[in-house]
Design an enzyme around this catalytic site. Structure first.
Site, short mmCIF file in Angstrom:
data_model
loop_
_atom_site.label_atom_id
_atom_site.label_comp_id
_atom_site.label_asym_id
_atom_site.label_seq_id
_atom_site.Cartn_x
_atom_site.Cartn_y
_atom_site.Cartn_z
N PHE A 150 0.80 -1.23 0.00
CA PHE A 150 0.00 0.00 0.00
C PHE A 150 0.84 1.28 0.00
O PHE A 150 0.36 2.34 -0.38
CB PHE A 150 -0.95 0.01 1.22
CG PHE A 150 -0.29 0.43 2.50
CD1 PHE A 150 -0.14 1.78 2.81
CD2 PHE A 150 0.21 -0.51 3.40
CE1 PHE A 150 0.50 2.18 3.99
CE2 PHE A 150 0.84 -0.11 4.57
CZ PHE A 150 0.98 1.23 4.86
N LYS A 174 -1.17 -7.08 -9.45
CA LYS A 174 -2.23 -6.96 -8.44
C LYS A 174 -1.83 -5.85 -7.47
O LYS A 174 -0.94 -6.01 -6.64
CB LYS A 174 -2.43 -8.27 -7.66
CG LYS A 174 -3.74 -8.22 -6.87
CD LYS A 174 -3.78 -9.03 -5.62
CE LYS A 174 -3.08 -8.49 -4.44
NZ LYS A 174 -3.64 -7.25 -3.85
N GLU A 177 -5.03 -3.85 -2.25
CA GLU A 177 -6.48 -3.59 -2.19
C GLU A 177 -6.78 -2.32 -1.41
O GLU A 177 -7.88 -1.78 -1.49
CB GLU A 177 -7.21 -4.80 -1.57
CG GLU A 177 -6.82 -5.19 -0.15
CD GLU A 177 -5.58 -6.09 -0.07
OE1 GLU A 177 -4.68 -5.99 -0.93
OE2 GLU A 177 -5.52 -6.90 0.88
N SER A 227 4.91 -7.10 3.65
CA SER A 227 5.50 -7.41 4.96
C SER A 227 6.33 -8.69 4.84
O SER A 227 6.12 -9.51 3.94
CB SER A 227 4.39 -7.61 5.98
OG SER A 227 3.64 -8.75 5.61
N CYS A 282 9.44 1.94 3.29
CA CYS A 282 10.33 0.82 3.62
C CYS A 282 11.73 1.32 3.92
O CYS A 282 12.52 0.66 4.56
CB CYS A 282 10.37 -0.16 2.47
SG CYS A 282 10.87 0.61 0.95
N GLU A 389 8.65 -3.94 13.37
CA GLU A 389 8.40 -2.88 12.38
C GLU A 389 7.05 -2.25 12.74
O GLU A 389 6.00 -2.87 12.54
CB GLU A 389 8.34 -3.47 10.96
CG GLU A 389 8.08 -2.39 9.92
CD GLU A 389 7.88 -2.93 8.51
OE1 GLU A 389 7.16 -3.92 8.33
OE2 GLU A 389 8.43 -2.33 7.58
P1 NAD Z 1 1.14 -6.76 3.07
O1 NAD Z 1 2.13 -7.86 3.23
O2 NAD Z 1 0.00 -6.71 4.01
O3 NAD Z 1 0.49 -6.80 1.60
C1 NAD Z 1 1.26 -6.68 0.44
C2 NAD Z 1 0.55 -7.33 -0.72
O4 NAD Z 1 0.50 -8.75 -0.50
C3 NAD Z 1 -0.90 -6.88 -0.90
O5 NAD Z 1 -1.14 -6.71 -2.28
C4 NAD Z 1 -1.72 -8.05 -0.34
O6 NAD Z 1 -2.98 -8.19 -0.97
C5 NAD Z 1 -0.83 -9.23 -0.66
N1 NAD Z 1 -0.97 -10.38 0.26
C6 NAD Z 1 -1.26 -10.35 1.58
N2 NAD Z 1 -1.23 -11.61 2.07
C7 NAD Z 1 -0.91 -12.43 1.05
C8 NAD Z 1 -0.71 -13.84 0.92
N3 NAD Z 1 -0.86 -14.67 1.96
N4 NAD Z 1 -0.38 -14.34 -0.29
C9 NAD Z 1 -0.21 -13.52 -1.36
N5 NAD Z 1 -0.37 -12.17 -1.29
C10 NAD Z 1 -0.72 -11.64 -0.11
O7 NAD Z 1 1.98 -5.40 3.09
P2 NAD Z 1 1.43 -3.90 3.11
O8 NAD Z 1 0.91 -3.60 4.47
O9 NAD Z 1 0.59 -3.63 1.92
O10 NAD Z 1 2.81 -3.09 2.87
C11 NAD Z 1 3.65 -2.68 3.92
C12 NAD Z 1 4.82 -3.62 4.08
O11 NAD Z 1 5.58 -3.63 2.86
C13 NAD Z 1 5.79 -3.15 5.15
O12 NAD Z 1 6.23 -4.27 5.86
C14 NAD Z 1 6.91 -2.53 4.36
O13 NAD Z 1 8.18 -2.51 5.01
C15 NAD Z 1 6.95 -3.41 3.16
N6 NAD Z 1 7.62 -2.76 2.04
C16 NAD Z 1 8.87 -3.18 1.72
C17 NAD Z 1 9.57 -2.58 0.70
C18 NAD Z 1 10.97 -3.03 0.37
O14 NAD Z 1 11.54 -2.51 -0.57
N7 NAD Z 1 11.54 -3.96 1.10
C19 NAD Z 1 8.97 -1.54 -0.03
C20 NAD Z 1 7.68 -1.13 0.30
C21 NAD Z 1 7.02 -1.77 1.35
#
Ligand code: NAD
Length: 492
Positions: A150, A174, A177, A227, A282, A389
């Site tokens: 997000f 994708k 959401e 995450s 991030c 985090e």
């Molecule tokens: P999230 O893990 O909740 O969701 C990320 C995506 O994964 C969404 O599109 C979600 O629909 C999908 N998803 C969730 N569960 C899933 C599953 N079991 N199987 C497949 N897809 C699934 O993360 P978020 O809250 O949207 O984003 C924030 C996180 O992203 C933070 O932890 C942040 O540090 C990390 N992030 C990392 C970087 C990097 O470069 N390392 C960059 C941006 C964000």
């Protein structure tokens, strides 16, 4: 009635075959902006089928022709920057200058990907043996999918999308959401650049749609930004299925201040790093390590004082919209609750709550998910508020006796996305960059996020892959190397 988003499959906007709808909310005002469909596995499979059908034609299109639509897309994104930035800020809550900067990075990735006719070139070794030559060629693989987070609704997809298409693969995106509107708008521009149907597809939904992409035997590789818990699940599934996977996870980035650091400049730099995007980058820093008693005292006093001056507001409020340093809300009520619970946890653990942002009042944002700058001092490594985090505007300050102790604190942490040192001493900076186990290092830079021409990615629990994204690195993720050994016999 809020508008319901559609998917973009095989060059057409189609209503989703969906198992439900989710509200897309403006986190500053809780206004419902639209409803996003939670696409089913069947819908995901239709997007994959479209991408698979487009692959033979697209992969055999010359690279110099494949990059033409990407040149056009970069131009369209630039022309429509303000509209996209405002959409992004409306659904995500970051400041407008941040949203514009994010979009610039997305465009920069298009520009780098347009160099693919050079980047994708192979290698040739004339005379691998007597009369025998060796050659390496890099070929597109098939269908790739990307699952986005997000916090960077535009930039994170662009770490992959232009590179996948420029190398000759086809793509299913994708979006998160929670923030699907930015990529819907961008897809309207993608629709105008002349890509053959099916080369790019947009699939809305949650983990069900994402899981179907991971599961599909027709998807050759997955990239995920999210995450670490999500990364771990997806990376394991990909490994079991023998799929390529590039998964980028969570972070807790440390800023180390040495006694010789220019405190006058350093604190302002730390403030932007910790509070920009309400701490939801991030590459945001959320842990400061001050080396030595004097540095610790100075950093605590000055950082807390300057944190009090951070403007917290609705980023689309015309009175403040163009302020460079403005902190908007966090993404949702759920995220806000988690952050408030972590603040309670820090108090329970015995850290000192030196600045409390829990009860901030934002004019016009009574129901918005705002939290003010929050600082804990007297934090020990290993406390939950240091280990977790928190992904909000909560900063922990720790003390270290020496640089070695500071490096140990950073290296003992589960995450290894980025870390920075503030010092004027080249010897100490060199020691830091060589010994710290993080993928991206800053020296007197609070947010060491590299430009798109360079690779991007962390280490340890921040990174579940072998190859970093962007730059030259990503070409290897999106291509299969074949190694050819050849000889021809002459006339006897
Ligand atoms: P999230 O893990 O909740 O969701 C990320 C995506 O994964 C969404 O599109 C979600 O629909 C999908 N998803 C969730 N569960 C899933 C599953 N079991 N199987 C497949 N897809 C699934 O993360 P978020 O809250 O949207 O984003 C924030 C996180 O992203 C933070 O932890 C942040 O540090 C990390 N992030 C990392 C970087 C990097 O470069 N390392 C960059 C941006 C964000």
């Amino acid at each position: 009635m809020a508008d319901v988003l559609q998917n973009y499959i095989n060059g057409n906007w189609v209503s989703a075959d969906s198992s439900g709808l989710l509200d897309v909310e403006n986190p500053s005002t809780v206004e419902i902006l639209a409803r996003v469909p939670l696409s089913t596995a069947a819908e995901a499979n239709r997007a994959v089928e479209a991408a698979a059908a487009a692959f033979p034609g697209w992969s055999s299109t010359p690279a110099s022709r494949r990059v033409q639509p990407i040149f056009k897309l970069a131009a369209l994104l630039r022309e429509n920057e303000e509209e996209i930035a405002r959409t992004l800020t409306g659904e995500m809550g970051k400041s407008l200058p941040d949203a514009r900067a994010e979009l610039k990075r997305a465009i920069e990735n298009c520009e780098v990907a347009c160099g693919m006719p050079v980047l994708q070139q192979g290698d040739k070794l004339i005379g691998a043996a007597a009369g025998i030559d060796g050659e390496v060629i890099r070929l597109p693989i098939g269908v790739f999918a990307m699952i986005a987070p997000f916090n960077f609704p535009a930039m994170a997809p662009f770490w992959f999308l232009p590179y996948a298409m420029a190398t000759g693969n086809t793509f299913v995106l994708k979006p998160s959401e929670q923030v699907p509107l930015t990529m819907r708008l961008v897809t309207r521009y993608i629709d105008q650049v002349g890509l053959p149907p099916g080369v790019f597809n947009l699939l809305n939904g949650d983990k069900v749609a994402a899981g179907a992409l991971v599961d599909s035997p027709k998807v050759d590789g997955i990239s995920l930004v999210g995450s670490s818990a999500t990364c771990r699940v997806v990376a394991e599934q990909c490994a079991r299925k023998g799929k390529r996977c590039l998964a980028m996870g969570g972070a807790k980035n440390h800023l180390v201040a040495m006694p010789d650091a220019r405190i006058d400049k350093v604190i302002a730099n730390m403030i932007t790093s910790c509070y920009g995007c309400a701490g939801q980058r991030c590459m945001a820093s959320s842990a400061i390590v001050a080396v030595g008693d004097d540095t610790y005292k100075k950093v605590c006093e000055t950082f807390v004082e300057q944190s009090k001056g951070v403007l917290v507001a609705n980023p689309l409020d015309p009175d403040y919209a163009d302020r460079d340093m403005l902190m908007g809300p966090v993404i949702s009520a759920k995220a806000k609750n988690f952050i408030l619970n972590m603040i309670d946890e820090g108090i329970r653990e015995g850290a000192t709550l030196a600045l409390d942002g829990r009860n901030i009042v934002v004019p016009g944002g009574k129901d918005g998910h705002f939290i003010g700058p929050t600082v804990f001092t007297d934090v020990r490594a290993g406390m939950k508020i240091h280990q977790t985090e928190i992904f909000g505007p909560v900063v922990v300050i720790l003390k270290a006796a020496t640089l070695d102790d500071a490096i140990r604190i950073v290296n003992d942490h589960q995450y290894g996305n980025g870390a920075s040192i503030y010092t004027q001493d080249g010897y100490l900076a060199r020691k830091f960059k060589l010994q710290v186990n993080c993928g991206m290092i800053g020296i007197n830079i609070g947010i060491p996020a590299p430009v798109a021409h360079l690779p991007f990615g962390g280490m340890k629990a921040s990174f579940f892959a072998d190859i970093k994204t962007r730059g030259k690195a990503i070409v290897r993720f999106y291509t299969e190397e074949k190694i050819i050994t050849e000889r021809y016999w002459g006339e006897d």
